[in-house]
Design an enzyme around this catalytic site. Sequence first.
Site, PDB file in Angstrom:
ATOM      1  N   TYR A   1     -15.568 -11.937   8.759  1.00 25.09           N
ATOM      2  CA  TYR A   1     -15.692 -11.861   7.298  1.00 25.09           C
ATOM      3  C   TYR A   1     -16.588 -12.968   6.750  1.00 25.09           C
ATOM      4  O   TYR A   1     -17.388 -12.760   5.842  1.00 25.09           O
ATOM      5  CB  TYR A   1     -14.310 -11.935   6.628  1.00 25.09           C
ATOM      6  CG  TYR A   1     -13.492 -10.694   6.885  1.00 25.09           C
ATOM      7  CD1 TYR A   1     -13.796  -9.490   6.257  1.00 25.09           C
ATOM      8  CD2 TYR A   1     -12.428 -10.704   7.781  1.00 25.09           C
ATOM      9  CE1 TYR A   1     -13.058  -8.340   6.510  1.00 25.09           C
ATOM     10  CE2 TYR A   1     -11.693  -9.564   8.044  1.00 25.09           C
ATOM     11  CZ  TYR A   1     -12.013  -8.387   7.407  1.00 25.09           C
ATOM     12  OH  TYR A   1     -11.311  -7.244   7.656  1.00 25.09           O
TER      13      TYR A   1
ATOM     14  N   ARG B   1       0.757  -1.267   0.000  1.00 26.74           N
ATOM     15  CA  ARG B   1       0.000   0.000   0.000  1.00 26.74           C
ATOM     16  C   ARG B   1       0.780   1.305   0.000  1.00 26.74           C
ATOM     17  O   ARG B   1       0.697   2.063  -0.964  1.00 26.74           O
ATOM     18  CB  ARG B   1      -1.047  -0.021   1.116  1.00 26.74           C
ATOM     19  CG  ARG B   1      -2.113  -1.048   0.802  1.00 26.74           C
ATOM     20  CD  ARG B   1      -3.076  -1.281   1.913  1.00 26.74           C
ATOM     21  NE  ARG B   1      -2.574  -2.287   2.838  1.00 26.74           N
ATOM     22  CZ  ARG B   1      -3.345  -3.086   3.571  1.00 26.74           C
ATOM     23  NH1 ARG B   1      -4.653  -2.963   3.515  1.00 26.74           N
ATOM     24  NH2 ARG B   1      -2.813  -3.989   4.357  1.00 26.74           N
TER      25      ARG B   1
END
Length: 372
Positions: free
Chosen positions: A167, A47
Amino acid sequence: MTDATTSALPDAHPLVSGRTAGSPLVRALRGDRPDTLPVWFMRQAGRSLPEYRDLRVGTAMLDACLDPAMASEITLQPVRRHGVDAGIFFSDIVVPIKLAGVDVEIVPGRGPVLGSPVRTAADVEALTALDPTSLAPITEAVARTVAELGDTPLIGFAGAPFTLAAYLVEGGPSKDHIRARTLMHADPETWARLLDWAADVSGAFLRAQVTAGASAAQLFDSWVGSLSRADYLAHVAPHSARALSHVSDLGVPRIHFGVGSGEVLHDMTTLGGDTVVVDGVGVDWRIPLDEAVRRVGTDVTVQGNIDPAMLSAPWSVLEDHVRDVVRRGGAARAHVVNLGHGVPPETDPDVISRVVELVHALGDGRTVGEPA
Ligand code: 1CP
């Protein structure tokens, strides 16, 4: 806790051959205070680094994780650039559930998204065990990485069963994980089966990284902060213990990290038992480290807890904050400097390098005085 002399690792493993056993990270996790404080950053790989973004062009996130050459290169990038004291293996907590056959992808800008959520007893029944041979790309990526890292330890990681369940049940990122917490209470047996499955999948993923050469193991329970202490102890901690038990015979230092974990910080070190069973506990930015030490005691090393928001503040503000974190960490038996959570994507990489330099100039961390 871990003891190198009881390790079942092969002689060539960096922790056994001596390559990483004397590293500041491993020494600190074992309770020693090296002359220089070890520092690494959650989400250091990826990132925020331009070289990462260049390499990833045209490759989906999970494909990058399963390409050993690419995963290894991305793991090494921040070690080369910043001079951090450890690499964190580039992968994701959902990689092993994908390898176990779950339809999941990582959507850019969002995170893991499932083809169909796992919400009923029948959904849980349909989950299949992880075939260990499917972990070959992970083993190969770790072996390549460790060969390049020399004396610098690699940290292997996995998602804790609760964070994975957040999740699996929700079907994607969610705020308070309401559906997951409802299932925990509405159908505790199905919940327990789901978390045991997740513990074994994460445990196998962690074990593969450690046996292939990782010198420490971190369990990420990122979303633990949405739980009450009672629910953590009754419905989550035993499964986290099960995940960590997959590496307990290997003598590798184990770190347990969560966000918003203040209520359960001590429980994250004991996993519901009477004694500390991990070597390090990650602390988020909400609790000063001296207060964290008051909660967890001195049988465990603390890791943390620079506020990620401070990375974009003026240097003088950030510098004072880092010194304060290190000074408060002096209350612990040992301290591994890190953020309270991950590196924000917009962080200037030069700031990270500067923080590493500063931490390395602060000695063993016990000589940092009160601010002038
Ligand atoms: O497109 C991209 O660049 C993908 C962004 C990305 C990256 C670089 C994701 C998607 N995951 C990762 C790598 C990753 N994930 C690492 C290795 C690198 C490192 O830490 O330096 C690790 C350890 C993880 C672990 C992970 N994934 C966690 C636990 C740690 C944490 O940050 O809390 C969690 C919760 C995930 C899920 C996930 N994967 C990706 C995102 C954006 C998210 C979070 C989504 C959400 O907010 O729910």
